[in-house]
Each structure stands twice: as C-alpha cells, then as structure tokens.
Design a protein around this motif. Structure first.
Motif, PDB file in Angstrom:
ATOM      1  N   TRP A 163       0.865  -1.182   0.000  1.00  0.00           N
ATOM      2  CA  TRP A 163       0.000   0.000   0.000  1.00  0.00           C
ATOM      3  C   TRP A 163       0.902   1.233   0.000  1.00  0.00           C
ATOM      4  O   TRP A 163       1.020   1.923   1.016  1.00  0.00           O
ATOM      5  CB  TRP A 163      -0.900   0.009   1.236  1.00  0.00           C
ATOM      6  N   ILE A 166       0.240   4.676   1.590  1.00  0.00           N
ATOM      7  CA  ILE A 166       0.139   4.761   3.041  1.00  0.00           C
ATOM      8  C   ILE A 166       1.460   4.434   3.716  1.00  0.00           C
ATOM      9  O   ILE A 166       1.921   5.153   4.607  1.00  0.00           O
ATOM     10  CB  ILE A 166      -0.959   3.808   3.572  1.00  0.00           C
ATOM     11  N   SER A 167       2.090   3.323   3.305  1.00  0.00           N
ATOM     12  CA  SER A 167       3.346   2.878   3.914  1.00  0.00           C
ATOM     13  C   SER A 167       4.248   2.327   2.806  1.00  0.00           C
ATOM     14  O   SER A 167       4.138   1.142   2.452  1.00  0.00           O
ATOM     15  CB  SER A 167       3.062   1.812   4.976  1.00  0.00           C
ATOM     16  N   ALA A 226      -1.478   5.741   8.210  1.00  0.00           N
ATOM     17  CA  ALA A 226      -2.328   6.707   7.510  1.00  0.00           C
ATOM     18  C   ALA A 226      -2.534   7.965   8.352  1.00  0.00           C
ATOM     19  O   ALA A 226      -2.520   9.092   7.824  1.00  0.00           O
ATOM     20  CB  ALA A 226      -3.669   6.068   7.171  1.00  0.00           C
ATOM     21  N   ARG A 229       0.704   9.916   8.248  1.00  0.00           N
ATOM     22  CA  ARG A 229       0.874  10.544   6.932  1.00  0.00           C
ATOM     23  C   ARG A 229      -0.053  11.748   6.794  1.00  0.00           C
ATOM     24  O   ARG A 229       0.326  12.778   6.225  1.00  0.00           O
ATOM     25  CB  ARG A 229       0.607   9.512   5.841  1.00  0.00           C
TER      26      ARG A 229
END
Length: 266
Positions: A163, A166-167, A226, A229
């Motif tokens: 992902w 997100i990461s 998330a 971020r």
C-alpha cells in the motif's frame, strides 16, 4: 539499532512483571498507555490535553479502559462503559451551545473518535489479561510474530508494494510472511495451551482465526501509518527512543484485541 535494542530490553523488564502480576497493575498500565496514546493523537493534530476537549477526552478514555467495578464502584451497578462514555460525548456536543457554535460538531468528532480508538483497544487489552495470561500472551505472540515475519520476509523477498500511498516500505511478500509466521507461532503456542481448554474453541479454528488476527494487526499498523501521513509526522511520539511512541508499538494490538473479543475468545 543499539538504541532500539536497549529500549526494547528496558520495556520488557517493566512490561513482563505487570502482565504476569495482572489485576490492578494491568488496569493501571492500560489506563496510562491509553492516555499517552491519546496525547500522541492530540499532539499530531496540534492540540493539547490541557484543554477543555483534552480533559473530557482523557476522562472518556479512562471510563472505557478501566473496569467500572474496580475504579468507579461508587456508580450505580446498572452503569456501563458506553453509557458513561456517552456522557462525555454529550459534554462535547453541549459545548457547541455554550460556545455559541465557536466550538463545532466537527471539532468534537476528533476527540470522540480518538478516545474510542485508544480507549476500546486498551479496554480489550485489560479484559484479555483479566480473562487469562494465556489469552493475553496468545495475542501478543501473534502480533510480534506478524511484525517480525513481515520485516524478515519483506527484506528478503519483498518486491511488490502492499500500500505505497500509506506505507511505502511494506510489501505483499512481507505481509504474507507475517501471516505465515503468525500461524506457525500460534500452532506452537497451542501445542502447549490447547484451544479447547483455554479459549473454548478448537485449535484448528483458532489457527484459522489467527490469519484474521494477523491481517487485522497489519491493517491496524496501516491505519496508524495513515494517521501519521495525514498529519505529516514520522512517529506518533518519542517516549520509546528508537521505536517512536506508544501508538507506534501498540497500533496492531488496538485492532487485534477487539477482534479477538468479537470472536468470543474472552
């Protein structure tokens, strides 16, 4: 790396006696960890706990985490966690009227969801230990095995991003490795502590559940990524040198423990 190892050793020296002893020690630890987690969320958003909404959120979080019969024994027996928590939600909503809408429902939403996030997660952590040390250790081993397995498999075989928005560092291969590691560790654990005896379900079913728990733990990690971020921060805090904050270490558990409760394991 040296700082991470030192912090981990010190944390284990403090943490292990608490979870072994259980009782009020675990309840107090759960409350403290939840408040620190709440502080980290507030700090990421640029808010402080030394404010109206901060104090209300702390109180709301604590009434979720701490067993009412031990810490709020002066309340009527019919009182439950959610009724008491909703009282603090009403306080936040009432602030709209008192402030003549300078404090809005949008602003009230953040402390409510933040309190629920850490409050319910640590409530289930405490409930798992109050049920049995075996139940608590089962969850912890699943989370730790998932984290270690995902890191090792991701580093060795990781090619496809899981992902990236997100990461960026997590990979599909690492995620599957974490899942496999959790199942292997759970199988070994259940050889010593059979599922039917300690959890009320068969060992085979528990191994199937373990896949869901491992996946939930990884998703809990992504949820916290998330959040960080969104607020453009690297770590949720710095209370654990080399590791970040409490949420950085407990993000997976905040998803795993409620899911275990939902599956009726405690």
């Amino acid at each position: 790396m040296r700082q991470r190892v030192i912090t981990a050793v010190i944390a284990l020296i403090v943490f292990i006696p608490i979870i072994v002893y259980g009782g009020l020690a675990v309840e107090l630890a759960g409350g403290v960890l939840a408040v620190i987690g709440l502080y980290e969320l507030f700090k990421m958003k640029g808010l402080t706990l030394l404010s109206f909404e901060g104090v209300v959120s702390v109180l709301g979080t604590l009434v979720l985490v701490l067993p009412l019969e031990n810490w709020f024994f002066f309340l009527p027996q019919e009182t439950n966690h959610f009724t008491l928590f909703y009282f603090f939600v009403m306080v936040l909503l009432a602030a709209q009227v008192v402030s003549k809408n300078t404090y809005t429902i949008d602003e009230a939403a953040f402390p409510v969801i933040a309190s629920l996030y850490v409050g319910m997660g640590f409530q289930m952590f405490v409930a798992a230990r109050n049920q049995s040390l075996v139940v608590l250790l089962f969850a912890l081993f699943i989370v730790w095995a998932t984290d270690i397995g995902a890191y090792m498999f991701g580093r060795q075989f990781g090619k496809n991003k899981l992902w990236p928005e997100i990461s960026p560092n997590k990979t599909i291969e690492g995620s599957l490795g974490g899942l496999l590691s959790a199942v292997v560790v759970a199988a070994i654990f259940l050889l010593l502590y059979p599922g039917a005896k300690y959890f009320g379900v068969s060992t085979g079913l528990l191994l199937v559940y373990t896949m869901f728990f491992s996946a939930a733990g990884q998703f809990g990690d992504l949820v916290e990524s998330a959040i960080k971020r969104h607020y453009d921060v690297k770590d949720s805090g710095n209370i654990l040198p080399g590791h970040g904050g409490i949420l950085d270490r407990f993000d997976s558990m905040l998803f795993v423990f409620p899911l275990m409760h939902l599956f009726g394991l405690f």
